[in-house]
Design a protein around this motif. Sequence first.
Motif, PDB file in Angstrom:
ATOM      1  N   THR A   2      80.792  37.894  54.897  1.00 20.95           N
ATOM      2  CA  THR A   2      79.496  38.478  54.570  1.00 20.95           C
ATOM      3  C   THR A   2      79.557  38.977  53.139  1.00 20.95           C
ATOM      4  OG1 THR A   2      80.242  40.512  55.672  1.00 20.95           O
ATOM      5  CG2 THR A   2      78.748  39.093  56.897  1.00 20.95           C
ATOM      6  N   TYR A   3      78.453  38.833  52.421  1.00 27.11           N
ATOM      7  CA  TYR A   3      78.411  39.177  51.006  1.00 27.11           C
ATOM      8  C   TYR A   3      77.186  40.036  50.697  1.00 27.11           C
ATOM      9  CZ  TYR A   3      81.549  35.123  50.553  1.00 27.11           C
ATOM     10  OH  TYR A   3      82.576  34.220  50.697  1.00 27.11           O
ATOM     11  N   LEU A   4      77.377  41.020  49.862  1.00 23.29           N
ATOM     12  CA  LEU A   4      76.249  41.756  49.294  1.00 23.29           C
ATOM     13  C   LEU A   4      75.889  41.095  47.973  1.00 23.29           C
ATOM     14  CD1 LEU A   4      74.315  44.209  49.251  1.00 23.29           C
ATOM     15  CD2 LEU A   4      76.102  45.429  47.983  1.00 23.29           C
ATOM     16  N   ILE A   5      74.651  40.643  47.844  1.00 25.09           N
ATOM     17  CA  ILE A   5      74.193  40.032  46.593  1.00 25.09           C
ATOM     18  C   ILE A   5      73.970  41.139  45.559  1.00 25.09           C
ATOM     19  CG2 ILE A   5      72.333  38.734  45.486  1.00 25.09           C
ATOM     20  CD1 ILE A   5      71.894  37.347  48.191  1.00 25.09           C
ATOM     21  N   THR A   6      74.583  41.000  44.398  1.00 27.18           N
ATOM     22  CA  THR A   6      74.479  42.015  43.352  1.00 27.18           C
ATOM     23  C   THR A   6      73.590  41.583  42.189  1.00 27.18           C
ATOM     24  OG1 THR A   6      76.520  41.177  42.328  1.00 27.18           O
ATOM     25  CG2 THR A   6      76.732  42.993  43.916  1.00 27.18           C
ATOM     26  N   HIS A   7      73.164  40.335  42.178  1.00 27.22           N
ATOM     27  CA  HIS A   7      72.263  39.853  41.127  1.00 27.22           C
ATOM     28  C   HIS A   7      70.929  40.600  41.230  1.00 27.22           C
ATOM     29  CE1 HIS A   7      69.734  37.233  38.704  1.00 27.22           C
ATOM     30  NE2 HIS A   7      70.812  36.571  38.304  1.00 27.22           N
ATOM     31  N   PRO A   8      70.431  41.193  40.140  1.00 30.24           N
ATOM     32  CA  PRO A   8      69.225  42.029  40.241  1.00 30.24           C
ATOM     33  C   PRO A   8      67.936  41.258  40.479  1.00 30.24           C
ATOM     34  CG  PRO A   8      69.916  41.813  37.950  1.00 30.24           C
ATOM     35  CD  PRO A   8      71.000  41.192  38.783  1.00 30.24           C
ATOM     36  N   PHE A   9      67.906  39.961  40.147  1.00 32.84           N
ATOM     37  CA  PHE A   9      66.688  39.163  40.310  1.00 32.84           C
ATOM     38  C   PHE A   9      67.048  37.847  41.003  1.00 32.84           C
ATOM     39  CE2 PHE A   9      65.884  41.820  36.547  1.00 32.84           C
ATOM     40  CZ  PHE A   9      64.730  42.475  36.957  1.00 32.84           C
ATOM     41  N   ILE A  10      67.602  37.967  42.198  1.00 33.97           N
ATOM     42  CA  ILE A  10      68.149  36.815  42.895  1.00 33.97           C
ATOM     43  C   ILE A  10      67.104  35.734  43.159  1.00 33.97           C
ATOM     44  CG2 ILE A  10      67.892  38.031  45.101  1.00 33.97           C
ATOM     45  CD1 ILE A  10      70.542  35.379  44.187  1.00 33.97           C
ATOM     46  N   ALA A  11      65.876  36.118  43.542  1.00 30.57           N
ATOM     47  CA  ALA A  11      64.853  35.107  43.849  1.00 30.57           C
ATOM     48  C   ALA A  11      64.492  34.284  42.619  1.00 30.57           C
ATOM     49  CB  ALA A  11      63.605  35.771  44.421  1.00 30.57           C
ATOM     50  N   PHE A  12      64.663  34.840  41.432  1.00 30.67           N
ATOM     51  CA  PHE A  12      64.327  34.113  40.210  1.00 30.67           C
ATOM     52  C   PHE A  12      65.161  32.836  40.059  1.00 30.67           C
ATOM     53  CE2 PHE A  12      62.505  37.719  37.326  1.00 30.67           C
ATOM     54  CZ  PHE A  12      61.374  37.758  38.124  1.00 30.67           C
ATOM     55  N   ILE A  13      66.379  32.854  40.577  1.00 32.11           N
ATOM     56  CA  ILE A  13      67.233  31.671  40.450  1.00 32.11           C
ATOM     57  C   ILE A  13      66.611  30.492  41.200  1.00 32.11           C
ATOM     58  CG2 ILE A  13      69.504  30.701  40.945  1.00 32.11           C
ATOM     59  CD1 ILE A  13      70.657  33.510  40.639  1.00 32.11           C
ATOM     60  N   GLY A  14      66.134  30.745  42.436  1.00 37.41           N
ATOM     61  CA  GLY A  14      65.481  29.696  43.200  1.00 37.41           C
ATOM     62  C   GLY A  14      64.129  29.304  42.621  1.00 37.41           C
ATOM     63  N   LEU A  15      63.375  30.288  42.157  1.00 39.65           N
ATOM     64  CA  LEU A  15      62.057  30.008  41.576  1.00 39.65           C
ATOM     65  C   LEU A  15      62.178  29.220  40.279  1.00 39.65           C
ATOM     66  CD1 LEU A  15      60.394  33.498  42.137  1.00 39.65           C
ATOM     67  CD2 LEU A  15      59.794  31.369  43.305  1.00 39.65           C
ATOM     68  N   LYS A  16      63.189  29.539  39.487  1.00 44.06           N
ATOM     69  CA  LYS A  16      63.407  28.845  38.219  1.00 44.06           C
ATOM     70  C   LYS A  16      63.593  27.352  38.453  1.00 44.06           C
ATOM     71  CE  LYS A  16      66.833  28.726  34.461  1.00 44.06           C
ATOM     72  NZ  LYS A  16      67.566  27.519  34.867  1.00 44.06           N
ATOM     73  N   ALA A  17      64.420  27.006  39.443  1.00 48.70           N
ATOM     74  CA  ALA A  17      64.640  25.595  39.734  1.00 48.70           C
ATOM     75  C   ALA A  17      63.336  24.914  40.159  1.00 48.70           C
ATOM     76  CB  ALA A  17      65.697  25.463  40.837  1.00 48.70           C
ATOM     77  N   ASP A  18      62.512  25.613  40.932  1.00 46.49           N
ATOM     78  CA  ASP A  18      61.261  25.035  41.406  1.00 46.49           C
ATOM     79  C   ASP A  18      60.286  24.819  40.261  1.00 46.49           C
ATOM     80  OD1 ASP A  18      59.499  24.316  43.791  1.00 46.49           O
ATOM     81  OD2 ASP A  18      58.266  25.844  42.799  1.00 46.49           O
ATOM     82  N   VAL A  19      60.117  25.820  39.398  1.00 49.45           N
ATOM     83  CA  VAL A  19      59.116  25.677  38.330  1.00 49.45           C
ATOM     84  C   VAL A  19      59.579  24.682  37.270  1.00 49.45           C
ATOM     85  CG1 VAL A  19      59.804  27.475  36.656  1.00 49.45           C
ATOM     86  CG2 VAL A  19      57.387  27.060  37.083  1.00 49.45           C
ATOM     87  N   GLU A  20      60.891  24.551  37.073  1.00 51.46           N
ATOM     88  CA  GLU A  20      61.377  23.521  36.145  1.00 51.46           C
ATOM     89  C   GLU A  20      61.031  22.132  36.661  1.00 51.46           C
ATOM     90  OE1 GLU A  20      65.148  25.708  33.932  1.00 51.46           O
ATOM     91  OE2 GLU A  20      65.515  24.545  35.757  1.00 51.46           O
ATOM     92  N   GLY A  21      61.075  21.969  37.987  1.00 50.55           N
ATOM     93  CA  GLY A  21      60.657  20.698  38.563  1.00 50.55           C
ATOM     94  C   GLY A  21      59.173  20.434  38.309  1.00 50.55           C
ATOM     95  N   LEU A  22      58.364  21.483  38.414  1.00 47.97           N
ATOM     96  CA  LEU A  22      56.931  21.341  38.164  1.00 47.97           C
ATOM     97  C   LEU A  22      56.652  21.000  36.694  1.00 47.97           C
ATOM     98  CD1 LEU A  22      55.577  24.415  40.194  1.00 47.97           C
ATOM     99  CD2 LEU A  22      55.566  22.009  40.892  1.00 47.97           C
ATOM    100  N   LEU A  23      57.497  21.549  35.818  1.00 51.62           N
ATOM    101  CA  LEU A  23      57.320  21.308  34.379  1.00 51.62           C
ATOM    102  C   LEU A  23      57.931  19.976  33.934  1.00 51.62           C
ATOM    103  CD1 LEU A  23      58.179  24.848  32.985  1.00 51.62           C
ATOM    104  CD2 LEU A  23      55.911  23.802  33.018  1.00 51.62           C
ATOM    105  N   GLY A  24      58.715  19.371  34.839  1.00 50.90           N
ATOM    106  CA  GLY A  24      59.364  18.116  34.494  1.00 50.90           C
ATOM    107  C   GLY A  24      60.596  18.308  33.651  1.00 50.90           C
ATOM    108  N   ASN A  25      61.256  19.472  33.821  1.00 51.97           N
ATOM    109  CA  ASN A  25      62.456  19.764  33.020  1.00 51.97           C
ATOM    110  C   ASN A  25      63.654  18.943  33.504  1.00 51.97           C
ATOM    111  OD1 ASN A  25      63.673  21.109  30.944  1.00 51.97           O
ATOM    112  ND2 ASN A  25      64.378  22.835  32.222  1.00 51.97           N
TER     113      ASN A  25
END
Length: 324
Positions: free
Chosen positions: A301-324
């Motif tokens: 079990t792990y405690l996530i320490t990244h302060p903006f963890i959801a941004f990592i998943g969202l970043k990948a999604d929006v880059e796909g939308l932008l065609g990155n």
Amino acid sequence: MTATGLIADIGATNARFALVRNGVRNGALENVQVLKCADYATIVEAARAYLAMCGAPDVRAASFAIAGPVTGDHFTMTNHPWDFSIEQTRLALGLDHFTLMNDFKAVALAIPHLHETDRRQIGGTQTPVSESPIAVIGPGTGLGVGSLVWDGQAYRAIPGEGGHVTMPAKTQREFDVFQALHDKYRHISAERVCSGKGLVNIYNALRIIDHRDDLPDRSPEEISTAALHGSCALCAEALSMMIAFLGSIAGNLALTLGAAGGVYIAGGICAQLGEAFFQSDFRDQFESKGRFQTYLAPIPTYLITHPFIAFIGLKADVEGLLGN
């Protein structure tokens, strides 16, 4: 040509925004801001306010994570009054593409991309088993739950509403708390006792049970502070009980999924507790499953320490939308 994307992680209390520019440092995040949801009447007002703070960039694609089930065009937040159409929001913000996903789907999408510095292990005798299911759970204002399963080539995120499963009582004291809460709630879900609001519910129930009318009403932050400072025994018991509930429900989730890939704790509450979380009964309750204690003992079990963890998943999604 550089294109700009907007991402947002929206909870019942805070809306966290950032910009992603493709073609620039591999889409590094810019202008990270946290806005209070209560300060804005609608999601569109909050997004417009953020974009104004950033100098009104030309944004054509956006990906938002939000607390609640996303099942169609119309979305109503579970613990906040925002109620909106996804398509009308896209049009109001002048976007070509707009994705809305459950917040814990975004968290789950981020897990395979975490670095060791983004997490801290609490228990488990083995490393995550490759290609095995992964569970994600996190108490914040509410209780989020998600998972990842291997599809043969990559992990696929599965959102859910596991925070609303029925919470079992394992001791007489817990049963008494649930009985006290039945006057307020017909159904005692995990979220009712394992979240910021849940911490207040436990504290108030204990006040009723122990006839402690002398104790004041307190916010989740006030209860946690008093518990950690040792200034209120009842606050300390409430916090300890909430963490025990989290361990119990996380163990249930691990059993249900066969989560040999690990169980990750997200949300703001546990990270803010510091060492108190690692000295708590979380892991004992996680493994307390009778004959299947030995099944759970190896699962990390792990405690996530990244302060903006959801941004990592969202970043990948929006880059796909932008065609990155």
